[in-house]
Design a protein around this motif. Structure first.
Motif, PDB file in Angstrom:
ATOM      1  N   ASP A 340       0.857  -1.193   0.000  1.00 24.24           N
ATOM      2  CA  ASP A 340       0.000   0.000   0.000  1.00 24.24           C
ATOM      3  C   ASP A 340       0.887   1.236   0.000  1.00 24.24           C
ATOM      4  O   ASP A 340       1.480   1.604   1.017  1.00 24.24           O
ATOM      5  CB  ASP A 340      -0.904  -0.006   1.234  1.00 24.24           C
ATOM      6  CG  ASP A 340      -1.885   1.164   1.232  1.00 24.24           C
ATOM      7  OD1 ASP A 340      -1.888   1.936   0.258  1.00 24.24           O
ATOM      8  OD2 ASP A 340      -2.660   1.293   2.210  1.00 24.24           O
ATOM      9  N   ALA A 341       1.017   1.857  -1.172  1.00 18.70           N
ATOM     10  CA  ALA A 341       1.863   3.046  -1.310  1.00 18.70           C
ATOM     11  C   ALA A 341       1.040   4.257  -1.733  1.00 18.70           C
ATOM     12  O   ALA A 341       1.545   5.172  -2.371  1.00 18.70           O
ATOM     13  CB  ALA A 341       2.972   2.772  -2.335  1.00 18.70           C
ATOM     14  N   ARG A 342      -0.259   4.270  -1.368  1.00 19.04           N
ATOM     15  CA  ARG A 342      -1.139   5.352  -1.809  1.00 19.04           C
ATOM     16  C   ARG A 342      -0.935   6.645  -1.026  1.00 19.04           C
ATOM     17  O   ARG A 342      -1.190   7.731  -1.524  1.00 19.04           O
ATOM     18  CB  ARG A 342      -2.600   4.923  -1.693  1.00 19.04           C
ATOM     19  CG  ARG A 342      -2.978   3.772  -2.610  1.00 19.04           C
ATOM     20  CD  ARG A 342      -4.352   3.246  -2.279  1.00 19.04           C
ATOM     21  NE  ARG A 342      -4.392   2.648  -0.941  1.00 19.04           N
ATOM     22  CZ  ARG A 342      -5.501   2.245  -0.346  1.00 19.04           C
ATOM     23  NH1 ARG A 342      -6.661   2.403  -0.954  1.00 19.04           N
ATOM     24  NH2 ARG A 342      -5.455   1.708   0.862  1.00 19.04           N
ATOM     25  N   GLY A 343      -0.548   6.514   0.245  1.00 26.07           N
ATOM     26  CA  GLY A 343      -0.277   7.710   1.031  1.00 26.07           C
ATOM     27  C   GLY A 343      -1.498   8.426   1.551  1.00 26.07           C
ATOM     28  O   GLY A 343      -1.418   9.606   1.897  1.00 26.07           O
ATOM     29  N   GLY A 344      -2.651   7.767   1.630  1.00 26.95           N
ATOM     30  CA  GLY A 344      -3.862   8.413   2.129  1.00 26.95           C
ATOM     31  C   GLY A 344      -4.374   7.748   3.384  1.00 26.95           C
ATOM     32  O   GLY A 344      -3.717   6.892   3.975  1.00 26.95           O
ATOM     33  N   PRO A 345      -5.590   8.103   3.829  1.00 26.63           N
ATOM     34  CA  PRO A 345      -6.112   7.577   5.101  1.00 26.63           C
ATOM     35  C   PRO A 345      -6.899   6.278   4.997  1.00 26.63           C
ATOM     36  O   PRO A 345      -7.292   5.719   6.011  1.00 26.63           O
ATOM     37  CB  PRO A 345      -7.036   8.713   5.562  1.00 26.63           C
ATOM     38  CG  PRO A 345      -7.556   9.292   4.282  1.00 26.63           C
ATOM     39  CD  PRO A 345      -6.408   9.211   3.303  1.00 26.63           C
ATOM     40  N   ALA A 346      -7.171   5.818   3.783  1.00 22.70           N
ATOM     41  CA  ALA A 346      -8.049   4.646   3.635  1.00 22.70           C
ATOM     42  C   ALA A 346      -7.273   3.342   3.796  1.00 22.70           C
ATOM     43  O   ALA A 346      -6.139   3.214   3.335  1.00 22.70           O
ATOM     44  CB  ALA A 346      -8.746   4.660   2.275  1.00 22.70           C
ATOM     45  N   GLY A 347      -7.890   2.396   4.480  1.00 28.30           N
ATOM     46  CA  GLY A 347      -7.319   1.066   4.604  1.00 28.30           C
ATOM     47  C   GLY A 347      -7.643   0.206   3.379  1.00 28.30           C
ATOM     48  O   GLY A 347      -8.032   0.732   2.332  1.00 28.30           O
ATOM     49  N   TRP A 348      -7.523  -1.105   3.524  1.00 31.07           N
ATOM     50  CA  TRP A 348      -7.789  -2.018   2.414  1.00 31.07           C
ATOM     51  C   TRP A 348      -8.331  -3.335   2.958  1.00 31.07           C
ATOM     52  O   TRP A 348      -8.253  -3.618   4.146  1.00 31.07           O
ATOM     53  CB  TRP A 348      -6.529  -2.284   1.587  1.00 31.07           C
ATOM     54  CG  TRP A 348      -5.343  -2.727   2.387  1.00 31.07           C
ATOM     55  CD1 TRP A 348      -4.345  -1.957   2.892  1.00 31.07           C
ATOM     56  CD2 TRP A 348      -5.040  -4.080   2.811  1.00 31.07           C
ATOM     57  NE1 TRP A 348      -3.438  -2.713   3.594  1.00 31.07           N
ATOM     58  CE2 TRP A 348      -3.833  -4.024   3.562  1.00 31.07           C
ATOM     59  CE3 TRP A 348      -5.659  -5.306   2.618  1.00 31.07           C
ATOM     60  CZ2 TRP A 348      -3.249  -5.167   4.116  1.00 31.07           C
ATOM     61  CZ3 TRP A 348      -5.073  -6.446   3.177  1.00 31.07           C
ATOM     62  CH2 TRP A 348      -3.896  -6.359   3.907  1.00 31.07           C
ATOM     63  N   SER A 349      -8.930  -4.115   2.059  1.00 31.54           N
ATOM     64  CA  SER A 349      -9.395  -5.452   2.424  1.00 31.54           C
ATOM     65  C   SER A 349      -9.079  -6.414   1.288  1.00 31.54           C
ATOM     66  O   SER A 349      -9.099  -6.034   0.113  1.00 31.54           O
ATOM     67  CB  SER A 349     -10.896  -5.465   2.725  1.00 31.54           C
ATOM     68  OG  SER A 349     -11.636  -5.091   1.577  1.00 31.54           O
TER      69      SER A 349
END
Length: 442
Positions: A340-349
Motif C-alpha cells: 500500500d503506497a497510496r499515502g492516504g487515510p483509507a485502509g484495504w481489504s
C-alpha cells in the motif's frame, strides 16, 4: 487467482453427554405411528425422544449447514411379525425451520441396526441432511415426522407424526444465528493530474458507485476533509466525473463518497494530490545594499503510489483423503504480499471466493466445504497494522482473508498467508477435484 486440487481415495457428531445427563437439545413430543397395513397392527402412540444438532451454529449467509436428527426412542414397533435382521431398517425424516429462515430439511439415515425381536420397539436411528443459509438472524430447528422403512421380507413403512401436528406440536431442539457476508468496497477515484497550482481544477473520475447516486468529491488532509468540494451524479455504469478546484493549500489527497460524509463502506480510497505554489514575486530580486541577497522557494513532490498485491505460485495441492472415510484435505495458499503506497487515510481489504470443486464425471464438492485460518503480518516500518480475517468457511460468496483499517497515516508492506482445509464427504468417488480460488484487493 489460484487453482486448488484435492484427491480422494461424514457427518460430525456432538460430544456424548455424561452418564445420567440429558444431552443438550434433547426434546420429547407425543407421536402417532401408523404401521404398514400388511402388518395388521394397531397404531402405536407414545413419546418420541429426539435431538437435533448442527455442524455450524454461527454460519454466514450462503453457508451449507449439516443437520443431524437423532431419534433415541420411538413408540413404533417391529412390523414384520418375526425377528427383523440387522441392517434392514432405513430412516427418513424432516427437520422444521422457523424464524429468520423457514421451511424444512429432508434427512436420511443409513440401514444400520442390530436384530430386533418380533413385537419389540424399533431401535434408535440417526439421520442427516443439509441446507443453505439464505437469511441473517436466528433460525430455530425442530424435529418433524419420520418414516421407518423395513426391507425384510417386504418393503414396509411405519410413518410417525407429531400427535399435536406440525410445527406447533414439536419443541425447538436447536438454534443457529446467521450473519451477513462482508462485502467488498470497489469504489475508487482517479485524478487527471497529481499536482497543480492553488485554485487549479483537476479532473476527477470516480468509479464503482451506485448508478444515479449523488457523489461528493472532496479534498483531504490526513483523516480530515478540506474546503475543496464538488458534487456529481453517477451514470448508469456507476461512474461520476467532476472538475474539482483545489484552492485549499492543506489538501494532500482527493476522495469520493456517497452519503453525507466519507465512510469506509461508501467512500473511495484517497488519490494523492499536491498543491504547488509558484515562487513568490520578487523573491530573487537583489536588495540595494552592497551585499545583495536573494531567496528562492524549493518544492519537492512525493508522488503517490498504488495498492497492489503479488502471490507466490499459482496452484494449491491439498492432501489426499482415503476413499470411503472422507475427512479433511489440508493445504496452504500461496503467500500473498500486499503493498500500500497510496499515502492516504483509507485502509484495504483482501477478499477470497472459491468455486465448487469438480471431479470425475462432473461430481461436485461444494465450495462451502473449504475453510481457512488466515495470518497477516506487517513488515517492519509499515505505517499501519494488518488484521487477519476470521477462521471459517470461504465458499462461493467469499470471506475476508486480511484487512488494514483506516487511519490518519496508513501504508506499508504486508504478508498474508492461510492454512486451508477441504472437508471431503464420505464415499466421494476417487479422483482429482479442482476449484478456483479468487482473491480481490480493494
Amino acid at each position: 487467482m489460484a487453482v486448488l486440487a484435492a484427491t480422494t481415495g461424514g457427518a460430525l457428531s456432538a460430544p456424548a453427554a455424561a452418564e445420567g445427563e440429558t444431552p443438550v437439545g434433547q426434546v420429547e413430543f407425543p407421536t402417532h405411528c401408523l404401521p404398514p397395513q400388511e402388518a395388521g397392527l394397531p397404531p402405536a402412540d407414545g413419546p418420541t425422544t429426539a435431538r437435533i444438532t448442527v455442524d455450524n451454529a454461527a454460519p454466514q449467509v450462503g453457508d451449507t449447514v449439516t443437520v443431524t436428527y437423532q431419534v433415541a426412542r420411538t413408540p413404533a414397533v417391529n412390523p414384520v411379525g418375526a425377528e427383523l435382521p440387522a441392517d434392514a431398517l432405513t430412516p427418513t425424516g424432516r427437520v422444521l425451520l422457523s424464524g429468520a429462515q423457514s421451511g424444512e430439511v429432508t434427512v436420511v439415515g443409513a440401514a444400520r441396526n442390530d436384530p430386533v425381536p418380533a413385537g419389540a420397539a424399533l431401535p434408535a436411528v440417526t439421520m442427516t441432511g443439509t441446507f443453505t443459509v439464505t437469511a441473517p438472524g436466528q433460525t430455530a430447528l425442530a424435529p418433524g415426522g419420520y418414516t421407518l422403512h423395513t426391507s425384510h421380507p417386504l418393503g414396509l413403512d411405519t410413518v410417525c407424526t407429531p400427535a399435536a401436528g406440525e410445527p406447533s406440536g414439536v419443541p425447538v431442539s436447536a438454534r443457529l444465528t446467521a450473519s451477513d457476508l462482508p462485502t467488498a468496497n470497489l469504489r475508487s477515484v482517479f485524478l487527471a493530474a497529481p499536482s497543480g497550482k492553488p485554485g487549479a481544477e483537476v479532473k476527477v473520475t470516480a468509479a464503482g458507485f451506485a448508478p444515479g447516486a449523488a457523489v461528493t468529491v472532496a479534498g483531504r488532509s490526513g483523516a480530515a476533509e478540506t474546503a475543496d468540494r464538488v458534487t456529481a451524479t453517477a451514470d448508469e455504469h456507476g461512474v461520476a466525473v467532476a472538475e474539482l478546484p483545489v484552492k485549499d493549500r492543506a489538501t494532500t489527497a482527493v476522495v469520493a463518497y456517497e452519503g453525507p460524509a466519507w465512510t469506509a463502506k461508501q467512500g473511495s480510497g484517497p488519490a494523492a494530490y499536491a498543491v504547488v505554489d509558484a515562487a513568490p514575486a520578487g523573491a530573487a530580486t537583489a536588495t540595494a545594499t552592497a551585499a545583495a541577497t536573494a531567496t528562492q522557494r524549493v518544492t519537492a513532490t512525493v508522488e503517490p503510489g498504488t495498492l497492489s498485491m503479488t502471490q507466490a505460485g499459482e496452484d494449491i495441492t491439498l492432501g489426499a483423503v482415503p476413499y470411503g472415510d472422507g475427512g479433511a484435505a489440508p493445504g496452504r495458499i500461496g503467500t500473498v504480499t500486499v503493498t500500500d503506497a497510496r499515502g492516504g487515510p483509507a485502509g484495504w481489504s483482501l477478499i477470497g471466493k472459491v468455486t465448487d470443486f469438480t471431479g470425475p464425471g462432473g461430481v461436485h464438492i461444494p465450495g462451502a466445504s473449504l475453510s481457512w485460518t488466515p495470518v497477516c503480518v506487517a513488515a517492519p516500518g509499515s505505517a499501519s497494522a494488518c488484521a487477519a480475517g476470521s477462521a471459517g468457511v470461504v465458499g462461493p460468496e467469499g470471506a475476508v482473508l486480511a484487512s488494514s483499517p483506516d487511519g490518519a497515516v496508513v501504508g506499508g508492506t504486508f504478508t498474508v498467508d492461510a492454512a486451508v482445509t477441504l472437508q471431503v464427504p464420505r464415499y466421494t468417488p476417487p479422483g482429482a477435484y479442482t476449484a478456483v480460488l479468487t482473491l480481490t484487493l480493494s
